[in-house]
Scaffold this motif. Structure first.
Motif, PDB file in Angstrom:
ATOM      1  N   LEU A  59       0.810  -1.219   0.000  1.00 13.19           N
ATOM      2  CA  LEU A  59       0.000   0.000   0.000  1.00 13.19           C
ATOM      3  C   LEU A  59       0.845   1.271   0.000  1.00 13.19           C
ATOM      4  CD1 LEU A  59      -2.721  -1.174   2.537  1.00 13.19           C
ATOM      5  CD2 LEU A  59      -2.876  -1.097   0.044  1.00 13.19           C
ATOM      6  N   ARG A  78       0.508   4.780  -2.282  1.00 17.35           N
ATOM      7  CA  ARG A  78      -0.902   4.964  -2.655  1.00 17.35           C
ATOM      8  C   ARG A  78      -1.515   5.955  -1.662  1.00 17.35           C
ATOM      9  NH1 ARG A  78      -2.979   0.986  -6.073  1.00 17.35           N
ATOM     10  NH2 ARG A  78      -1.543  -0.755  -6.483  1.00 17.35           N
ATOM     11  N   ILE A 104      -3.641   8.505   0.535  1.00 17.51           N
ATOM     12  CA  ILE A 104      -5.032   8.731   0.932  1.00 17.51           C
ATOM     13  C   ILE A 104      -5.084  10.087   1.617  1.00 17.51           C
ATOM     14  CG2 ILE A 104      -6.859   7.991   2.514  1.00 17.51           C
ATOM     15  CD1 ILE A 104      -6.671   6.030   0.316  1.00 17.51           C
ATOM     16  N   THR A 146      -5.787  12.333   4.305  1.00 14.47           N
ATOM     17  CA  THR A 146      -6.097  12.200   5.733  1.00 14.47           C
ATOM     18  C   THR A 146      -6.179  13.554   6.438  1.00 14.47           C
ATOM     19  OG1 THR A 146      -3.756  11.981   6.309  1.00 14.47           O
ATOM     20  CG2 THR A 146      -4.958   9.949   5.819  1.00 14.47           C
ATOM     21  N   ARG A 158     -12.057   6.462   4.533  1.00 14.38           N
ATOM     22  CA  ARG A 158     -10.718   6.347   3.934  1.00 14.38           C
ATOM     23  C   ARG A 158      -9.666   7.000   4.829  1.00 14.38           C
ATOM     24  NH1 ARG A 158     -13.777   7.333  -0.783  1.00 14.38           N
ATOM     25  NH2 ARG A 158     -13.303   9.564  -0.699  1.00 14.38           N
ATOM     26  N   ASN A 171      -8.692   4.993   8.022  1.00 19.82           N
ATOM     27  CA  ASN A 171      -8.141   3.658   7.779  1.00 19.82           C
ATOM     28  C   ASN A 171      -6.906   3.673   6.894  1.00 19.82           C
ATOM     29  OD1 ASN A 171     -10.042   1.609   9.070  1.00 19.82           O
ATOM     30  ND2 ASN A 171     -11.488   2.878   7.935  1.00 19.82           N
ATOM     31  N   ALA A 172      -6.418   4.859   6.532  1.00 20.02           N
ATOM     32  CA  ALA A 172      -5.221   4.944   5.699  1.00 20.02           C
ATOM     33  C   ALA A 172      -4.034   4.302   6.416  1.00 20.02           C
ATOM     34  CB  ALA A 172      -4.912   6.400   5.373  1.00 20.02           C
ATOM     35  N   GLN A 215      -0.482   4.428   7.243  1.00 21.25           N
ATOM     36  CA  GLN A 215       0.579   5.428   7.298  1.00 21.25           C
ATOM     37  C   GLN A 215       1.481   5.141   8.494  1.00 21.25           C
ATOM     38  OE1 GLN A 215      -1.563   9.199   7.418  1.00 21.25           O
ATOM     39  NE2 GLN A 215      -1.434   9.405   5.200  1.00 21.25           N
ATOM     40  N   LEU A 245      -9.099  -2.926   3.731  1.00 20.68           N
ATOM     41  CA  LEU A 245      -8.151  -2.095   2.993  1.00 20.68           C
ATOM     42  C   LEU A 245      -8.386  -2.157   1.489  1.00 20.68           C
ATOM     43  CD1 LEU A 245      -4.934  -2.815   5.064  1.00 20.68           C
ATOM     44  CD2 LEU A 245      -6.324  -0.750   5.086  1.00 20.68           C
ATOM     45  N   VAL A 302     -10.885   0.498   1.142  1.00 17.00           N
ATOM     46  CA  VAL A 302     -10.286   1.830   1.339  1.00 17.00           C
ATOM     47  C   VAL A 302      -9.512   2.263   0.103  1.00 17.00           C
ATOM     48  CG1 VAL A 302      -8.526   3.102   2.656  1.00 17.00           C
ATOM     49  CG2 VAL A 302     -10.163   1.624   3.846  1.00 17.00           C
ATOM     50  N   TYR A 303      -8.698   1.366  -0.431  1.00 16.05           N
ATOM     51  CA  TYR A 303      -7.781   1.733  -1.518  1.00 16.05           C
ATOM     52  C   TYR A 303      -8.335   1.404  -2.907  1.00 16.05           C
ATOM     53  CZ  TYR A 303      -4.121   2.911   1.784  1.00 16.05           C
ATOM     54  OH  TYR A 303      -3.389   3.512   2.781  1.00 16.05           O
ATOM     55  N   ILE A 315      -8.613  -1.512  -4.377  1.00 20.83           N
ATOM     56  CA  ILE A 315      -7.784  -2.492  -5.075  1.00 20.83           C
ATOM     57  C   ILE A 315      -8.081  -3.880  -4.502  1.00 20.83           C
ATOM     58  CG2 ILE A 315      -5.927  -0.880  -5.621  1.00 20.83           C
ATOM     59  CD1 ILE A 315      -4.344  -2.041  -3.294  1.00 20.83           C
TER      60      ILE A 315
END
Length: 504
Positions: free
Chosen positions: A190, A193, A195, A197, A337, A340-341, A343, A495, A498-499, A501
């Motif tokens: 991830l 990619r 997000i 925040t 999103r 739940n990113a 990071q 996830l 969220v992403y 994918i």
């Protein structure tokens, strides 16, 4: 008439009262006590710990336990009856406690209170050297405590058993190796990619956050007639009875998730304690058997509920409504999103759900090395910072954001950290079971109707207190032992959403 069993209950009730009084003093120390009260409080806690321990491990207690065991032998009660479980739990705790000298119990209580005070002062000054002596003292006493048991056993197993009875470091290490093997490539997959925040760092006044937290805790079941929320340096939960639940959280004007999700996390603990059957109060069954099962509930309510897509749909307008215009127009999808990113970050209690486990693995490795003597306290910051780079790719620039961020070691809570990640694994298994039992769960979360969700664990987990071990509860509820795979499946599913994918 079960004379010995009733006499044992009476004695254990008095001991339970003493322990609850100690918890009151600990809670007040962390929330309301003026700084100059600390030395006297340390002495008070040490004295009370000594009195409680001596009364529990006294010969009279052992004789009552033996008499109760004999009394129950001929009654033909089922093995999982509460009376049988109560006496068995009393025996387990008594046999363990009897190995520990009262003076050592008193010394550990004194060192914990002194260590907490040293931690607060050292954090304020960002001075690890000022904290190190208290840390050394707590680890010295932990090793002395562990050596009271089987001389051939691993010292670290002895402290683990205080928080997760029956758990061994060998088992934890196998589980954590598997967990790390799943999390590291997931985090790598991830990376790159981004997000958005920014919503999490919106300026959100503390007064407004208090209103937000109060409303959301009300959804979860917070009842002002028997619950209380206070501020503290490091969030925690405690209870003095099933009708006296104390939560704490920490407010920061530029990071509202800390207070909100911290409060939801502690409320998860509180729901567990409030859900214990009242008839178990003042007995060894009137507490939670394992911190791992306890943490499974705090992590479940904080993350699986609080950071779910459905709950974010309910939360977003309320979050915006309390924000004094800072988050006008916030929608559930954007909030979902943002919270739940993935990071990698410095602070465990602010870590995203995916990288959180790596923070725990790091602490497990370090406290195990400190217990064995492989690592000296003076070398702890360097070892901490090195693992943060290796596991999370972040650079620690201050010990306040590194080795001094957690309160646990200052209070002698050594062996506690693994329960957080083990709790995540248990939560993963329970969440699959709950989803099957409550097919309308998402719809309920979207209208913040959390009553059905509260009722399920209350019925199947909370009400039993310490009557069943974690392994027994998992066997009863999911028909399987502790596993990593369900939690990883849950993460990958969330996830992927969220992403946007596919995460195989």
């Amino acid at each position: 008439m079960q004379h010995a069993t009733e006499q044992l209950r009476e004695r254990l009730a008095e001991i339970s009262d003493l322990e609850r009084i100690r918890q009151v003093l600990n809670w007040e120390q962390s929330t309301m006590m003026p700084p100059r009260g600390a030395p006297a409080r340390a002495r008070q806690l040490a004295t009370l710990a000594n009195i409680t321990h001596e009364r529990f491990v006294a010969a009279e207690t052992g004789e009552l336990i033996a008499a109760a065991e004999q009394e129950l032998t001929g009654l033909g009660l089922p093995a999982d009856s509460l009376t049988v479980r109560l006496v068995a739990q009393a025996r387990r705790l008594y046999d363990k406690g009897a190995h520990v000298p009262a003076e050592l119990v008193k010394a550990r209580a004194q060192a914990a209170a002194d260590g907490y005070r040293a931690w607060l002062a050292a954090r304020a000054a960002d001075d690890f050297s000022a904290y190190a002596p208290a840390l050394e003292r707590n680890f010295d006493l932990a090793r002395e405590y562990a050596s009271c048991f089987d001389a051939q056993a691993d010292l670290y197993d002895a402290v683990l058993d205080d928080y997760m009875p029956g758990m061994t470091d060998a088992t934890v290490s196998v589980l954590f190796d598997e967990l790390r093997g799943e999390l590291v490539p997931l985090v790598d997959a991830l990376a790159g990619r981004p997000i958005d925040t920014a919503v999490q760092r919106a300026r959100y006044s503390i007064a407004a956050q208090r209103g937000l937290v109060a409303e959301v805790l009300g959804w979860l079941g917070f009842d002002a007639s028997s619950w209380r929320l206070d501020d503290t340096a490091h969030p925690f939960q405690t209870s003095f009875s099933v009708s006296d639940i104390r939560l704490t959280t920490r407010f920061e004007a530029d990071y509202f998730p800390g207070a909100l999700y911290g409060a939801m996390h502690e409320c998860g603990h509180g729901l567990y304690e409030a859900g214990i059957a009242p008839e178990l109060e003042r007995t060894p069954l009137g507490q939670i058997y394992s911190l791992a099962m306890n943490e499974s509930q705090s992590r479940l309510w904080e993350n699986m509920v609080g950071r779910s897509r459905a709950f974010c749909d309910a939360l977003a307008p309320v979050l915006a409504g309390h924000s004094e215009g800072a988050l006008d127009g916030l929608d559930g999808a954007s909030l979902f999103r943002a919270v739940n990113a993935v990071q990698p970050s410095l602070i465990r209690i602010e870590a995203d759900e995916t990288t959180y486990g790596l923070h725990v693995v790091l602490r497990h490795e370090l406290e195990r090395a400190l217990m064995s003597g492989e690592l000296e306290v003076s070398d702890l910051p360097e070892a901490w910072n090195s693992r943060m780079r290796d596991y999370l790719g972040v650079t620690v620039r201050s010990d306040v954001q590194g080795v001094m961020q957690d309160v646990h070691w200052s209070e002698g809570l050594i062996g506690y950290f693994p329960s957080y990640a083990i709790g995540n694994l248990i939560a993963g298994q329970l969440w699959e079971r709950i989803a099957a039992a409550l097919p309308d769960l998402d719809a309920q979360l979207r209208r913040h109707d959390l009553r059905p969700l509260r009722e399920w664990p209350t019925e199947h987990i909370y009400r039993h207190g310490s009557a069943f071990s974690d392994a027994e509860l998992l066997s009863r509820l999911v028909g399987a032992p502790l596993q990593v795979a369900p939690f990883v499946r849950y993460l990958r599913g969330k996830l992927g959403d969220v992403y946007g994918i596919e995460l195989a």
